[in-house]
Design an enzyme around this catalytic site. Structure first.
Site, short mmCIF file in Angstrom:
data_model
loop_
_atom_site.label_atom_id
_atom_site.label_comp_id
_atom_site.label_asym_id
_atom_site.label_seq_id
_atom_site.Cartn_x
_atom_site.Cartn_y
_atom_site.Cartn_z
N ASP A 670 -25.87 -40.39 33.19
CA ASP A 670 -24.97 -39.26 32.97
C ASP A 670 -24.50 -38.65 34.29
OD1 ASP A 670 -27.37 -38.26 33.80
OD2 ASP A 670 -27.61 -36.81 32.18
N GLU A 756 -41.31 -39.69 36.54
CA GLU A 756 -41.26 -40.86 37.41
C GLU A 756 -40.65 -40.53 38.77
OE1 GLU A 756 -37.08 -40.74 36.09
OE2 GLU A 756 -39.02 -40.18 35.25
N ASP A 757 -39.71 -39.58 38.80
CA ASP A 757 -39.11 -39.18 40.08
C ASP A 757 -40.12 -38.41 40.94
OD1 ASP A 757 -39.19 -37.14 38.25
OD2 ASP A 757 -37.14 -36.45 38.57
#
Length: 845
Positions: A670, A756-757
């Site tokens: 996005d 996860e980041d």
């Protein structure tokens, strides 16, 4: 009189007549109204009667139809009941058949296990016979004179105190090792040992990536077993390779001149030939969260106890004990010292040859409250056991320089980076040395303690892997290449017109892989003393050395593209070349997508004619394979669609084989970025290759009420996290995220479908000890077309990210994230250009 009477009579007559007329008219009107009302009522009744007759007739028809339909439904019900009964009977029959088949399968599995065991026995027997034939034929071809010369040479070599692997390998074998990758052949004992540590050692060897099943192709032959029954090993003296005997007893090296020994207690250990490994009293599992709760955090850096030591021996056992005890008693006032001598010896079986005391829990409790720990002892096992326990609790060891050579893997690990190493002559100054160490020094020592422990001593498997790497380095062989991830379901979309877009694909080239195949020997110290260790060979290194500026014009100009051929210039020339002190290169865009096909197609379409773009990789995270009906846009770079092993956010950082560049632009599906924003971020990353460089940034902050870390996305003048929804990352970190980072972190990402980041930011900051870099002024992205399936809309999103911060900090032992007040914009951003023919580097960033 008469006329009056006549007039009166006439007037009465006329009045009567009028009355009569009026009466008649009234009757007529009344009769007319009555008739009208009567006829109206009659007509209405007739119509009502007709209507009722019609309704009654219609209802009769409907009732007949409903009755017929009810009959049909009853008939259908009977049929369905009959069919259900048939299906139920069939189901019972199938269930009985299934149970019978299941029982047969169990029986077959049991028979398969028996047959597998018999096959394994036959295979081992066949291999023994085959190897016997191979080596017997080699022996028959050797002349008697050669045997005599070889025997005398062997005697001459074994008389030396130190041997090397090269001396144990003949020329032919050594050439074979140099021509191939490191490997070993394992000879297992006929009966598994009772000792659990020995069994774990064998299991770890069996699962090693270096193990081969053909002894003729192996560089080493590792034989396992008790030293008392070496004669029972499989043809140990007939193999044309080196033999290692993992021994968990006290063994004398000179008793076995043909073997390189591995054990805890090796008397007369031969340097660069034998290998001493530590006793592991505390073993852990990388996939078990509870294992990390046994390890102490770094902070507070200075703990309640300054130095601690426990021994079952008396203080006067040696001069070292008494001198150290005396000097520590003079330590800086206010510091607590715990020295315990002549305590009860530990009853742990693995500590039979040590002077350790108490239980594991009591020793760990003492170490977790100590800043330093004395690592001395009456034996090598005592010293190594104390060392490993202190490393596990991030307690800085104090080691005598005379004992350094008995520390595990001392050839490769620089113990001065993780311990206070002092000479015996410096013992009187020990208290001054300890008090001079700053918090920064302690932090560096504690971090190195944790890294060394995690890489080499976390459990038996880690010790075995480190031992294999030590043997590999002794032979001068390269490690196995780090494994790329090959997607089982992939699709490539390319277009015939790609080759015609040479202006935009001029720099679209693969990054060189393994440019220095043998530099690992030169970087041996760096590999062993930095995370993630020497276990894999990586295609590129983000921390490579830069060439001097003149190299671009004198001899090393290939690959460089300086701005205006080295003359420099404004935006006109800047946009035609990458410049900098690094060779021209391309980047790969990697997009993680989930059920947003239309947004994805528009996003990829915007990448058309993006300079320096190598390829676009779409990670299909949605269930099922990619639809064949999707119409992919035609852009100036190939598109690869890959799929991970499961729906996981960890798929974002798998080292896909399709990634052919060092630079990877990680994007959410996005994200809306302009070409200028991407290119500026890419140029900034090129000069900071070891860091995460991106656009959306966040910060971690401390909550003094809950005494925990929190994740914040509000406006702030500091940042410590760059979200990987729009960030450049080196592919090297994809390997580390997948293969080297503790698996409990990836498990938590899968559990929360989040963080996860944050995990990648922790990993990079831990390795580099640098914060990420934010580029451009754009702070965040609001997706107007995103639905309620967006993960960040979930109310638990922030709470889970808070929990991730604290859990990851517990795993690493400290908070590795660092804050920065820096943001990267282009050099001429918002500068006033005096001349009209000059251009800025970028128009809007």
């Amino acid at each position: 009189m008469l006329p009056e009477r006549i007039w009166k009579i006439l007037r009465q007559y006329i009045a009567f007549h009028e009355l009569l007329c009026i009466f008649g008219l009234s009757v007529t009107v009344f009769l007319g109204v009555f008739w009208f009302i009567y006829t109206s009522m009659v007509t209405a009744n007739v119509e009502a009667i007709h209507r009722l007759d019609f309704y009654s007739m219609h209802c009769g028809l409907i009732s007949e139809r409903l009755a017929k339909e009810i009959d049909d439904l009853n008939l259908m019900k009977e049929k369905l009941s009959y069919e259900v009964a048939l299906l139920e009977g069939k189901r019972n029959n199938d269930l009985a058949t299934y149970k019978q088949v299941q029982a047969e399968m169990i029986k077959i599995k049991k028979e398969k296990v028996v047959l597998s065991n018999e096959m394994a026995v036959l295979t081992n027997s066949f291999q023994r016979l085959q190897n016997e034939m191979i080596y017997s034929s080699k022996e028959l071809s050797i002349s008697k004179a050669d045997i005599t010369i070889e025997s005398s040479e062997l005697v001459r070599k074994t008389n030396k105190d130190t041997l090397t692997l090269d001396q144990m390998l003949d020329h032919k074998s050594y050439s074979c090792c140099q021509a191939c990758l490191f490997s070993f052949y394992l000879i297992k004992p006929k009966l598994m040992p009772d000792d659990k540590m020995h069994r774990d050692f064998i299991y770890a060897l069996e699962g090693s990536k270096y193990r081969v099943l053909d002894p003729t192709s192996a560089c080493l032959v590792i034989s396992t077993g008790n030293s008392k029954n070496l004669d029972s090993l499989e043809n140990v003296n007939h193999y044309n390779r080196v033999h290692f005997v993992p021994s968990f007893e006290r063994i004398t090296a000179h008793s076995f001149p043909h073997f390189s020994l591995v054990g805890h207690e090796i008397v007369n250990c031969r340097i660069s030939f034998d290998l001493v490994i530590p006793i592991l009293t505390l073993t852990n599992n990388l996939s078990d969260e509870s294992s990390f709760k046994k390890l102490s955090p770094f902070v507070p850096l200075k703990r309640y106890i300054l130095v601690s030591f426990e021994s079952s021996l008396p203080m006067n056992y040696s001069s070292q004990y008494s001198e150290l005890s005396k000097q520590l008693s003079r330590a800086v006032a206010g510091n607590k010292i715990v020295l315990r001598f002549k305590s009860k010896q530990s009853n742990e079986k693995v500590l039979n040859y040590t002077d350790l005391t108490g239980t594991l829990n009591s020793r760990i409790s003492l170490l977790s409250n100590s800043t330093f720990a004395l690592v001395i002892g009456s034996s090598v096992s005592s010293i190594q056991a104390r060392l490993i326990e202190s490393l596990s609790q991030s307690t800085v060891p104090i080691v005598l320089s005379s004992d350094v050579k008995v520390l595990p893997f001392y050839e490769f690990i620089d113990w001065s980076l993780a311990a206070v190493v002092i000479a015996e002559e410096q013992i009187p100054n020990l208290s001054n040395i300890l008090s001079s160490l700053s918090d920064n020094d302690l932090m560096a020592l504690k971090k190195q303690c944790r890294d060394i422990y995690m890489m080499y001593f976390f459990n038996t498997e880690a010790v075995v892997n480190a031992s294999l790497e030590a043997w590999r380095f002794r032979l001068g062989l390269q490690a196995n290449a780090a494994t790329n991830y090959f997607s089982p379901h992939k699709k490539t979309i390319s277009h015939p017109g790609l080759s015609s877009n040479s202006d935009y694909l001029l720099n679209a080239r693969d990054s060189p892989q393994y440019p220095s195949n043998y530099s690992f020997l030169m970087n041996q110290h760096k590999l062993w003393n930095n995370f993630p260790g020497p276990f894999w060979a990586y295609p590129q290194d983000p921390a490579r050395a830069l060439l001097p500026s003149e190299a671009k014009f004198k001899g090393s100009e290939k690959g460089f593209r300086p701005i205006n051929f080295g003359k420099g210039g404004d935006g006109k020339y800047f946009k035609l070349a990458l410049g900098g002190d690094i060779e021209a290169e391309s980047f790969t865009i990697l997009i993680l997508t989930y059920k947003r096909e239309q947004m994805l197609m528009q996003m990829i379409k915007d990448f058309d004619k993006l300079p320096n773009l190598h390829s676009v990789i779409v990670v299909w995270n949605a269930p099922g394979n990619v639809s064949h009906n999707l119409v992919w846009p035609s852009i100036s770079a190939p598109i690869h669609v890959v799929k991970g092993p499961k729906n996981s956010l960890n798929n974002r950082f798998l080292p896909y084989d399709e990634i052919k560049t060092e630079a990877v632009l990680s994007l959410d599906d996005d994200m809306v970025l302009t070409h200028e924003e991407i290119l500026l971020t890419f140029r900034v990353w090129r000069e900071n290759r070891d860091r995460i460089v991106g656009i959306p940034a966040r910060v971690h902050s401390w909550d003094s009420d809950s005494l925990s870390w929190t994740y914040n996305n509000f406006l702030t003048c500091e940042i410590s996290l760059v979200l990987t929804g729009a960030a450049f990352v080196h592919k090297y970190y994809f390997y580390l995220y997948t293969y080297s980072m503790p698996s409990v972190i990836r498990d938590r990402v899968d559990e929360y479908m989040n963080c996860e980041d944050i995990a990648l930011n922790f990993l990079v900051s831990h390795i580099t000890r640098k914060p990420p870099i934010k580029a451009t002024a754009k702070r965040t992205f609001l997706c107007q077309q995103c639905g309620e399936d967006s993960l960040w809309i979930d109310p638990s999103h922030i709470r889970e990210r808070n929990e991730c911060l604290n859990f990851f900090a517990e795993v690493y032992g400290y908070m590795p994230l660092l804050s920065t007040q820096f943001r990267a914009d282009s050099v001429l951003y918002k500068n006033v250009i005096p001349e009209q023919d000059l251009e800025t580097c970028f128009d809007k960033v």
